[in-house]
Write a protein that holds these residues in place. Sequence first.
Motif, PDB file in Angstrom:
ATOM      1  N   ASP A 146       0.846  -1.202   0.000  1.00 56.14           N
ATOM      2  CA  ASP A 146       0.000   0.000   0.000  1.00 56.14           C
ATOM      3  C   ASP A 146       0.877   1.245   0.000  1.00 56.14           C
ATOM      4  O   ASP A 146       1.867   1.286   0.718  1.00 56.14           O
ATOM      5  N   PRO A 147       0.512   2.271  -0.801  1.00 56.91           N
ATOM      6  CA  PRO A 147       1.336   3.484  -0.766  1.00 56.91           C
ATOM      7  C   PRO A 147       1.253   4.137   0.605  1.00 56.91           C
ATOM      8  O   PRO A 147       0.166   4.372   1.125  1.00 56.91           O
ATOM      9  N   VAL A 148       2.402   4.395   1.200  1.00 56.64           N
ATOM     10  CA  VAL A 148       2.440   4.989   2.538  1.00 56.64           C
ATOM     11  C   VAL A 148       3.145   6.337   2.452  1.00 56.64           C
ATOM     12  O   VAL A 148       4.234   6.430   1.900  1.00 56.64           O
ATOM     13  N   ALA A 149       2.504   7.390   2.977  1.00 56.89           N
ATOM     14  CA  ALA A 149       3.133   8.707   3.012  1.00 56.89           C
ATOM     15  C   ALA A 149       3.922   8.822   4.294  1.00 56.89           C
ATOM     16  O   ALA A 149       3.395   8.571   5.375  1.00 56.89           O
ATOM     17  N   LYS A 150       5.200   9.167   4.160  1.00 55.85           N
ATOM     18  CA  LYS A 150       6.040   9.281   5.354  1.00 55.85           C
ATOM     19  C   LYS A 150       6.661  10.663   5.432  1.00 55.85           C
ATOM     20  O   LYS A 150       7.225  11.148   4.464  1.00 55.85           O
ATOM     21  N   ALA A 151       6.551  11.291   6.615  1.00 58.73           N
ATOM     22  CA  ALA A 151       7.182  12.593   6.845  1.00 58.73           C
ATOM     23  C   ALA A 151       8.682  12.393   6.938  1.00 58.73           C
ATOM     24  O   ALA A 151       9.149  11.577   7.728  1.00 58.73           O
ATOM     25  N   MET A 152       9.428  13.087   6.105  1.00 57.71           N
ATOM     26  CA  MET A 152      10.885  12.936   6.105  1.00 57.71           C
ATOM     27  C   MET A 152      11.542  14.288   5.915  1.00 57.71           C
ATOM     28  O   MET A 152      10.881  15.271   5.598  1.00 57.71           O
ATOM     29  N   GLU A 153      12.850  14.283   6.079  1.00 55.17           N
ATOM     30  CA  GLU A 153      13.619  15.507   5.917  1.00 55.17           C
ATOM     31  C   GLU A 153      14.626  15.250   4.794  1.00 55.17           C
ATOM     32  O   GLU A 153      15.396  14.295   4.864  1.00 55.17           O
TER      33      GLU A 153
END
Lengths: 425, 425
Positions: free
Chosen positions: A48-55
């Motif tokens: 499943d496409p997962v949105a991840k907060a990253m820098e």
Amino acid sequence: MSLNTTPRGQRLHIALFGRRNAGKSSLINALTGQEVAIVSDVPGTTTDPVAKAMEILPLGPVMIIDTAGIDDVGELGALRVKKSFEVLNRTDLALLVIDPGRGFGPYEEEVLKRCEEYKVPVVTVINKIDLYPEVVRNGLGVELASPKVFVSALTRQGIEELKQVIIQHAPKDWTMPTIVGDLIQPGDLVVLVIPIDKAAPKGRLILPQQQVIRDIIDHDAVAIMVKERELKHALSHLGVKPRLVITDASAYLKAAADTPPDVLFTSFSVLFARYKGDLETLVMGVKAVDKLRPGDRVLIAEACTHHPIEDDIGRVKIPRWLRSRVGGELHFDVVAGSGPLPENLGDYKLIVHCGACMLNRKEMLSRLMQARRAGVPIVNYGVIMAHMHGVLRRALSPFPALQALLEPAEEEMELELELLRRVRG
Amino acid sequence: MSLNTTPRGQRLHIALFGRRNAGKSSLINALTGQEVAIVSDVPGTTTDPVAKAMEILPLGPVMIIDTAGIDDVGELGALRVKKSFEVLNRTDLALLVIDPGRGFGPYEEEVLKRCEEYKVPVVTVINKIDLYPEVVRNGLGVELASPKVFVSALTRQGIEELKQVIIQHAPKDWTMPTIVGDLIQPGDLVVLVIPIDKAAPKGRLILPQQQVIRDIIDHDAVAIMVKERELKHALSHLGVKPRLVITDASAYLKAAADTPPDVLFTSFSVLFARYKGDLETLVMGVKAVDKLRPGDRVLIAEACTHHPIEDDIGRVKIPRWLRSRVGGELHFDVVAGSGPLPENLGDYKLIVHCGACMLNRKEMLSRLMQARRAGVPIVNYGVIMAHMHGVLRRALSPFPALQALLEPAEEEMELELELLRRVRG
């Protein structure tokens, strides 16, 4: 700079598309410099496409959406592909990742078609050039209207160029999610020191001051404004210690002296250096000041073609200070205007950039990336002014990771200045 | 509204010229409603020109410069005349006062010439029309390019018209010297309540908020900004009581409830009603609300032709409230745009004016004067909204003289509402 306090909705959303095992997850790791995605050479690891907060440095906080392989098979695979394309609804920029061993085919055409349909800009990333070096010369055998970048997620070759291209294709109004909101908690007291001198517009506040006030009260905190003369008085009349004191650069010394050592302290220009660009790159840049030698070339870069005033900060004050610090002559060139920095960046030992009030974040980041790629240290007026006043370490107190980048030498100078200030009262 | 704390430099400077005994000092008394100048029928009572800070209702604080008679004789007299004309250097508006018994002659010509030379607008005031009523019909026998007004300083005939003409010839950028500075002392804490709703522009403060913040810090005080939700928290975290709480009108009830009774309380709209016009006229106007009867005509006056929004304050909210208060139908007319109010003002029992953000002080005062001269009560959105919310008395707490104008009935209603609020929590 906690990732968790940044609202999801305001981050740049980057979605990656590509066949199974094209190296999407490895590319994410290369961009973020972290091992965050599950990397495996078993095709179809991402479901499943997962949105991840990253820098991503120096871009700042982004949201990365990793998708399933677009060549996924079977009933479940088709469902995954369908879900992958649905993320285009919340995507600012798509990366189409290609494995040169498989080439450009109907799957890739489908991605470009879908992106056009959703009006999402797309960058084609040809990965694995360490394994297929000839693809850089020969290309993919197709003419692409969208930009393409050759990279190796494994060796990190081309990654900096990819970041540059990502910045170029980010939405025009792309900003950091907050100027100061991630540094404070609801209910915190934040004191703003605003000197009223001849430069202050009558009966108004300049936009950066308004933006910081709004950011503070939008984050359920309390914004307290004083002139530098009333700072001490105000602090003594608050029932609790403020979380943070933010000063105008023109009141650095007075404000730093009047702020208790255990209160976080920074300046509008340091906050905006972060908001409008990348503070880490600029702090790294300031360290080059100590390495300048007589005869070195320094580029002063201004974003607008303003009429230089007497005692102009970029053309007079900073060069004067740098010459006196180096103890000899330096060669200064000035460029003014928008667009990329000059191509001969490699001729310079240091770039000193203006506060970039006329540039948006995209444009300023582009210039920072250009300097990084040329290997030339870059600093801006705000950060170098803090350094000139001996308060840079103090002004970085909300950012301990960046404070740690400063040389011990800098620390010693600060202590000396602090003593001098105390002696002078 | 202390006269003494208002800087001299920002008041409207009005200089009076005329022959000895033309009635300059009496005219000053008539304009200010006070016995301030030494009035005597011995010619030449005024010697050196003296600038005095005074209040002319509804103009607000002015500086009146009374000069020696322009027909003064002898060596000393000539010196006095020379000094009189020197005040034109710091004059915004000159009044040439004429005694019809002496008429218009070389002395008066000299004043007009000097005013032209110094580029100071001049208004010719023909005084003593109680003694010389025929001059109103016959004139002075000369054609004047500058405006002229017939008055009797003794009977006050024509004084209101003179005030109107003074306003018309005041400098375009004429404002009150301060919005809030005269209500606070250096070092005072002033809390501003700024709700962030959909109407608030993203990342900015609206101009009135900026102006009030600047006015506070310009007066060496401390400006503290919070959303209405954090007001109670902020007040409990200050080490001292604030001098004043200023709320946006949209948070009247919450802000009034959370502000301790012994802290001065007002709103941006009440402060701007004073800054942009005359608060006393508007408070007098609000009293007419209680005298409205079914069938009365009310004029809604808007300064700009904005597109009316759903639940528009002037076209929907205020009429709805007035109808329910009167307990019957009222006839509402709406005028929109700049320039004078319509000529049939006498048809109305009440004028409800907008906040006048698109008018300057001159224009708004002109309209207030027009209503006063027509004998029609006038109120503005800010003052009537405070009344509608039952907080007008409270919002006038920095102005006890104006509070005293409110009927006891109003007070009782306020108390009732206060009780209701406490019961509801």
